[in-house]
Design a protein around this motif. Structure first.
Motif, PDB file in Angstrom:
ATOM      1  N   MET A 465       0.844  -1.198   0.000  1.00 13.43           N
ATOM      2  CA  MET A 465       0.000   0.000   0.000  1.00 13.43           C
ATOM      3  C   MET A 465       0.875   1.241   0.000  1.00 13.43           C
ATOM      4  O   MET A 465       2.011   1.221   0.455  1.00 13.43           O
ATOM      5  CB  MET A 465      -0.912   0.018   1.229  1.00 13.43           C
ATOM      6  N   SER A 466       0.303   2.339  -0.506  1.00 12.78           N
ATOM      7  CA  SER A 466       0.987   3.632  -0.463  1.00 12.78           C
ATOM      8  C   SER A 466       0.118   4.696   0.200  1.00 12.78           C
ATOM      9  O   SER A 466       0.466   5.873   0.187  1.00 12.78           O
ATOM     10  CB  SER A 466       1.361   4.084  -1.882  1.00 12.78           C
ATOM     11  N   GLY A 467      -1.018   4.279   0.792  1.00 13.74           N
ATOM     12  CA  GLY A 467      -1.891   5.235   1.471  1.00 13.74           C
ATOM     13  C   GLY A 467      -3.135   4.565   2.011  1.00 13.74           C
ATOM     14  O   GLY A 467      -3.438   3.408   1.687  1.00 13.74           O
ATOM     15  N   THR A 468      -3.901   5.295   2.827  1.00 15.08           N
ATOM     16  CA  THR A 468      -5.094   4.729   3.474  1.00 15.08           C
ATOM     17  C   THR A 468      -6.225   4.483   2.483  1.00 15.08           C
ATOM     18  O   THR A 468      -7.131   3.694   2.767  1.00 15.08           O
ATOM     19  CB  THR A 468      -5.588   5.673   4.586  1.00 15.08           C
ATOM     20  N   GLU A 469      -6.186   5.149   1.322  1.00 17.98           N
ATOM     21  CA  GLU A 469      -7.275   4.971   0.362  1.00 17.98           C
ATOM     22  C   GLU A 469      -7.322   3.539  -0.180  1.00 17.98           C
ATOM     23  O   GLU A 469      -8.355   3.099  -0.693  1.00 17.98           O
ATOM     24  CB  GLU A 469      -7.135   5.966  -0.799  1.00 17.98           C
ATOM     25  N   GLU A 470      -6.219   2.821  -0.059  1.00 21.73           N
ATOM     26  CA  GLU A 470      -6.185   1.439  -0.547  1.00 21.73           C
ATOM     27  C   GLU A 470      -6.617   0.434   0.513  1.00 21.73           C
ATOM     28  O   GLU A 470      -6.729  -0.756   0.226  1.00 21.73           O
ATOM     29  CB  GLU A 470      -4.767   1.085  -1.012  1.00 21.73           C
ATOM     30  N   LEU A 471      -6.836   0.909   1.727  1.00 18.30           N
ATOM     31  CA  LEU A 471      -7.127   0.007   2.846  1.00 18.30           C
ATOM     32  C   LEU A 471      -8.364  -0.876   2.632  1.00 18.30           C
ATOM     33  O   LEU A 471      -8.281  -2.093   2.859  1.00 18.30           O
ATOM     34  CB  LEU A 471      -7.281   0.815   4.133  1.00 18.30           C
ATOM     35  N   LEU A 492     -10.442 -13.171  13.427  1.00 19.28           N
ATOM     36  CA  LEU A 492     -10.376 -12.512  12.130  1.00 19.28           C
ATOM     37  C   LEU A 492     -10.773 -11.046  12.250  1.00 19.28           C
ATOM     38  O   LEU A 492     -10.116 -10.161  11.675  1.00 19.28           O
ATOM     39  CB  LEU A 492     -11.297 -13.229  11.135  1.00 19.28           C
ATOM     40  N   TYR A 493     -11.808 -10.755  13.023  1.00 17.01           N
ATOM     41  CA  TYR A 493     -12.267  -9.376  13.220  1.00 17.01           C
ATOM     42  C   TYR A 493     -11.167  -8.536  13.862  1.00 17.01           C
ATOM     43  O   TYR A 493     -10.888  -7.404  13.432  1.00 17.01           O
ATOM     44  CB  TYR A 493     -13.523  -9.368  14.089  1.00 17.01           C
ATOM     45  N   TYR A 494     -10.502  -9.101  14.891  1.00 22.28           N
ATOM     46  CA  TYR A 494      -9.429  -8.362  15.568  1.00 22.28           C
ATOM     47  C   TYR A 494      -8.243  -8.110  14.620  1.00 22.28           C
ATOM     48  O   TYR A 494      -7.634  -7.034  14.646  1.00 22.28           O
ATOM     49  CB  TYR A 494      -8.940  -9.130  16.796  1.00 22.28           C
ATOM     50  N   ILE A 495      -7.948  -9.098  13.785  1.00 25.34           N
ATOM     51  CA  ILE A 495      -6.819  -8.948  12.854  1.00 25.34           C
ATOM     52  C   ILE A 495      -7.121  -7.868  11.814  1.00 25.34           C
ATOM     53  O   ILE A 495      -6.267  -7.025  11.508  1.00 25.34           O
ATOM     54  CB  ILE A 495      -6.502 -10.293  12.173  1.00 25.34           C
ATOM     55  N   ILE A 499      -4.875  -4.435  11.562  1.00 30.02           N
ATOM     56  CA  ILE A 499      -4.157  -4.015  10.353  1.00 30.02           C
ATOM     57  C   ILE A 499      -4.610  -2.630   9.920  1.00 30.02           C
ATOM     58  O   ILE A 499      -3.791  -1.784   9.512  1.00 30.02           O
ATOM     59  CB  ILE A 499      -4.349  -5.047   9.227  1.00 30.02           C
ATOM     60  N   GLU A 500      -5.905  -2.369  10.034  1.00 24.56           N
ATOM     61  CA  GLU A 500      -6.412  -1.042   9.674  1.00 24.56           C
ATOM     62  C   GLU A 500      -5.824   0.036  10.593  1.00 24.56           C
ATOM     63  O   GLU A 500      -5.334   1.076  10.131  1.00 24.56           O
ATOM     64  CB  GLU A 500      -7.937  -1.029   9.769  1.00 24.56           C
ATOM     65  N   GLU A 501      -5.832  -0.220  11.907  1.00 28.88           N
ATOM     66  CA  GLU A 501      -5.355   0.774  12.876  1.00 28.88           C
ATOM     67  C   GLU A 501      -3.840   0.963  12.792  1.00 28.88           C
ATOM     68  O   GLU A 501      -3.341   2.093  12.881  1.00 28.88           O
ATOM     69  CB  GLU A 501      -5.760   0.349  14.289  1.00 28.88           C
TER      70      GLU A 501
END
Length: 597
Positions: A465-471, A492-495, A499-501
Motif C-alpha cells: 500500500m501507499s496510502g489509506t485509500e487502498e485500505l 479474524l475481526y481483531y486482525i 491491520i487497519e489501525e
C-alpha cells in the motif's frame, strides 16, 4: 511486483551491511592511526610492538561484546513490553558490572604489563621490542574503562534513537587520537607509553560524548541503587556466541607472533603488524555483508518469510563475489603503496609487508563467504555448528597450516596460511552442505546453505500500500485469505481491525514529510501460529512514541491493536536498515463451525 521486491531486497542487504561496516571501521580507527604514526615517527620495532599489542584490543572486544550484545537484547525486549523500569535496572547493572570488570582489567594491564608483553611474544630477550610493547600496554590499559564502556553504551544510545550522537562520538574519538598521538611524538616525546595513553584518552572522550545521552534522557535513568543482578546470567548466555570469534582472534596472534619472530625476527613482525593495522578496515566489507545476513535472517525466519531470506542470501553472495572480489583485486594491486605508508621501501620488512598484504587480499572473498555462512547458521539457531565453524575459521585451520607450511617456506609459509585457511574452509563447507542437500533431496539444490522448508503459497498473503485509500480493498483480501485458512471469526475481526489501525498509525507517525509511502503487510498462517508483519519506509517510531502507544492502549484507544496485544505470544518493533518492522505472533484459533462441517 518482482522488480519492486528485488529493489527492496538490495536496499535491505545494503543497509544492513553498511551499518556493520561503519561499526567495524570505527573500531579499527585508533589502531590504524597508532600504527601509521608509530611507523613514521618511532620506527619499525615500535610498529612491531604496536601490532603485537593489538591482541589487547581484542581482549577488550571480548568483554564488551558479551555485555553489549546481552544487555541490548534484554533492554530492547523489556522496552518492547513497556517495562521501562526493568530495562533501567538491567542497564544500570550492566554499567556496574562493566565498571568493576574494567577496573580489574586495567589493574592487570598496568601492574603486569611486562608479563603481558611476554605473553604476546615480546619476551625480554627481544630487547627493544619488549620495552616498546610493555610501555605501550601500560598506557593502553589505563583506558580500559573507556574502551569497554563505549562498546556497551553504543547499543543503548541506538535504542534511544540518538544515532547522530554515535557519529559524533566516533568523530571525537578520531580527532582526539590523532591530536594525542601527534602531541606525543612531536611535543612530549613519550614513546610507546604516550601512544597507548593517547589512545586511552581518546576513548574516554568518546565515552563522555555517549554518556551525555543519558543526562536528560527520559527513557534510561542510570541508578546503582536498584540493580537487577538476576539478568546477568541471561546477558552472558546471549553474549557468549560473540566471544567465540574474539577468543579465536586472541589465541591466533599469540601463536603466530612467536612463530613469526622465530622465522623472521622483528622485521617479519613489523610486516605482520602492517597487515594487522589494515586488516579490520579492508575486512569490514565482507564482515558487514555477513553480519547483515544475521540481522535479516533473524527477521525473516521470525516471519517465516523464507522466500525473502533466500533472495537476500543470493544478493549477499553476489555482493561477495562482485564487490569483495573487486576490493580484493584493488587491495592486491595497491599492496606496495600501502606497505610504503608504514615502512620505507629500503627497510628489511618492506618486501615481507607487500607479500603478506597480497596474501591477505586473496583471502578477502573467501573470508567474506565464511563470515556469511557463520551468521546464516547462527540466524537458523544452530549454535553448536556456529561455534565449530568459527573456531575452525579463526583458529584451527590457520594454525594447522602455519605448522605445516612454516618448516618448508619460512615466513612466506606463514603468510600463505592466511588465504589457504579461508579457501580450505570454504571448500569443506560447500562439500558438507552439498552432500547433506543431496541426501535430503533439497529443493534448492546442491549449493543451498538454508535448511529445507515447506513452501505453501496458500499459507501466506503479501500486500503493498501507499496510502489509506487502498485500505478497504486490501482488508477485503486479508479477510478472504483468513477465511480460506479457517480462522476463527472473532480473531479474524481483531486482525482486520489491527491491520487497519496499525496502517493509519504508521502513516500518521512515520510519514510527516513528503517521502513516497511504501507499506508492506504480510500475513502467514500455519497449523499453530498467525504471524502478521508490517514493513514501511517511514520515519522510525521512537521508543518514547511506542511507550505513548502502549499508554493509549490502556485508555481504550486502538481497540484492534489492544486486543491483538493482549492475545499475542510475541510482539516486536524493530527499526533496522532504515526500514521499520512490526511483527506480531498469535496462536491460531480455528473456525469451529468449519471444523464441524
Amino acid at each position: 511486483m518482482t522488480e519492486k521486491k528485488n529493489r527492496i531486497t538490495h536496499q535491505l542487504v545494503q543497509n544492513a551491511a553498511t551499518g556493520i561496516i561503519l561499526m567495524e571501521i570505527a573500531g579499527a580507527i585508533t589502531y590504524v592511526i597508532d600504527g601509521t604514526i608509530t611507523s613514521r615517527f618511532i620506527g619499525d620495532t615500535a610498529l612491531a610492538a604496536n601490532g603485537m599489542a593489538g591482541i589487547c584490543f581484542t581482549v577488550f572486544a571480548v568483554i564488551s561484546g558479551v555485555l553489549a550484545a546481552g544487555v541490548s537484547q534484554i533492554c530492547s525486549e523489556e522496552i518492547g513490553k513497556g517495562n521501562v523500569e526493568k530495562s533501567n535496572r538491567v542497564f544500570s547493572m550492566a554499567l556496574f558490572v562493566t565498571l568493576l570488570t574494567s577496573i580489574v582489567v586495567a589493574l592487570i594491564g598496568i601492574l603486569f604489563c611486562d608479563q603481558v608483553a611476554a605473553l604476546i611474544g615480546a619476551t625480554k630477550d627481544t630487547g627493544e621490542l619488549y620495552y616498546h610493547a610493555s610501555t605501550y600496554i601500560r598506557g593502553f590499559f589505563i583506558g580500559a574503562h573507556g574502551h569497554i564502556l563505549v562498546a556497551v553504551l553504543i547499543p543503548e544510545v541506538q535504542i534511544c534513537g540518538k544515532n547522530k550522537l554515535i557519529i559524533a562520538s566516533i568523530g571525537a574519538l578520531t580527532i582526539a587520537d590523532v591530536i594525542g598521538d601527534l602531541l606525543n611524538v612531536l611535543v612530549f616525546h613519550g614513546g610507546m607509553f604516550g601512544m597507548g595513553l593517547a589512545t586511552s584518552i581518546s576513548y574516554y572522550v568518546s565515552m563522555l560524548v555517549l554518556l551525555s545521552c543519558f543526562c536528560n534522557n527520559n527513557l534510561f535513568k542510570i541508578s546503582f541503587r536498584h540493580i537487577d543482578f538476576s539478568a546477568l546470567l541471561s546477558i552472558l548466555k546471549i553474549g557468549l556466541p560473540r566471544a567465540t570469534k574474539r577468543v579465536g582472534n586472541i589465541i591466533r596472534p599469540l601463536i603466530m607472533n612467536r612463530m613469526i619472530i622465530l622465522a623472521g625476527g622483528a622485521a617479519a613482525m613489523a610486516a605482520f603488524s602492517v597487515e594487522q593495522n589494515v586488516r579490520y578496515v579492508v575486512e569490514s566489507v565482507g564482515v558487514g555483508i555477513g553480519g547483515g545476513i544475521f540481522l535479516l535472517g533473524g527477521m525473516f525466519l521470525g516471519e517465516k518469510d523464507y522466500h525473502m531470506l533466500k533472495s537476500c542470501c543470493k544478493v549477499s553472495l553476489q555482493y561477495i563475489i562482485l564487490g569483495v572480489g573487486a576490493l580484493s583485486i584493488v587491495y592486491f594491486m595497491a599492496a606496495p603503496f600501502i606497505a610504503e605508508i608504514y615502512v620505507p621501501v629500503n627497510a628489511p620488512s618492506y618486501d615481507w609487508a607487500v607479500s603478506i598484504l597480497r596474501c591477505h587480499a586473496v583471502s578477502l572473498p573467501f573470508l567474506a563467504y565464511n563470515e556469511f555462512y557463520q551468521n546464516l547458521v547462527q540466524a537458523q539457531k544452530k549454535y553448536i555448528l556456529t561455534h565449530i565453524h568459527t573456531l575452525c575459521n579463526k583458529l584451527i585451520c590457520i594454525i594447522a597450516l602455519c605448522f605445516v607450511l612454516a618448516p618448508y617456506y619460512g615466513v612466506l609459509g606463514l603468510w600463505l596460511s592466511i588465504p589457504l585457511s579461508e579457501i580450505l574452509l570454504v571448500v569443506i563447507t560447500i562439500a558438507i552442505n552439498g552432500i547433506r542437500n543431496k541426501l535430503q533431496s533439497h529443493p534448492d539444490g546442491f549449493f543451498s546453505l538454508l535448511e529445507p522448508y515447506e513452501d505453501n503459497p496458500e499459507r501466506y498473503l503479501e500486500i503493498h500500500m501507499s496510502g489509506t485509500e487502498e485500505l478497504p480493498e486490501q482488508i477485503s483480501l486479508i479477510k478472504t485469505f483468513c477465511q480460506n485458512n479457517q480462522l476463527d471469526g472473532k480473531q479474524l475481526y481483531y486482525i482486520e481491525l489491527f491491520i487497519e489501525e496499525i496502517t493509519v498509525f504508521i502513516i500518521e507517525k512515520g510519514f510527516t514529510d513528503s517521502r513516497k509511502k511504501e507499506i508492506n503487510i504480510r500475513v502467514h498462517i500455519d497449523s499453530e501460529d498467525v504471524i502478521i508483519r508490517t514493513r514501511d519506509n517511514g520515519s522510525s517510531i521512537t521508543v518514547m512514541e511506542r511507550m505513548e502507544l502502549l499508554e493509549k492502549l490502556q485508555d481504550g484507544d486502538y481497540i484492534g491493536i489492544r486486543m491483538v496485544y493482549k492475545l499475542a505470544q510475541e510482539m516486536q518493533y524493530i527499526t533496522t536498515m532504515n526500514i521499520n518492522n512490526f511483527i506480531v505472533t498469535l496462536p491460531k484459533r480455528r473456525n469451529q463451525k468449519n471444523e464441524k462441517n
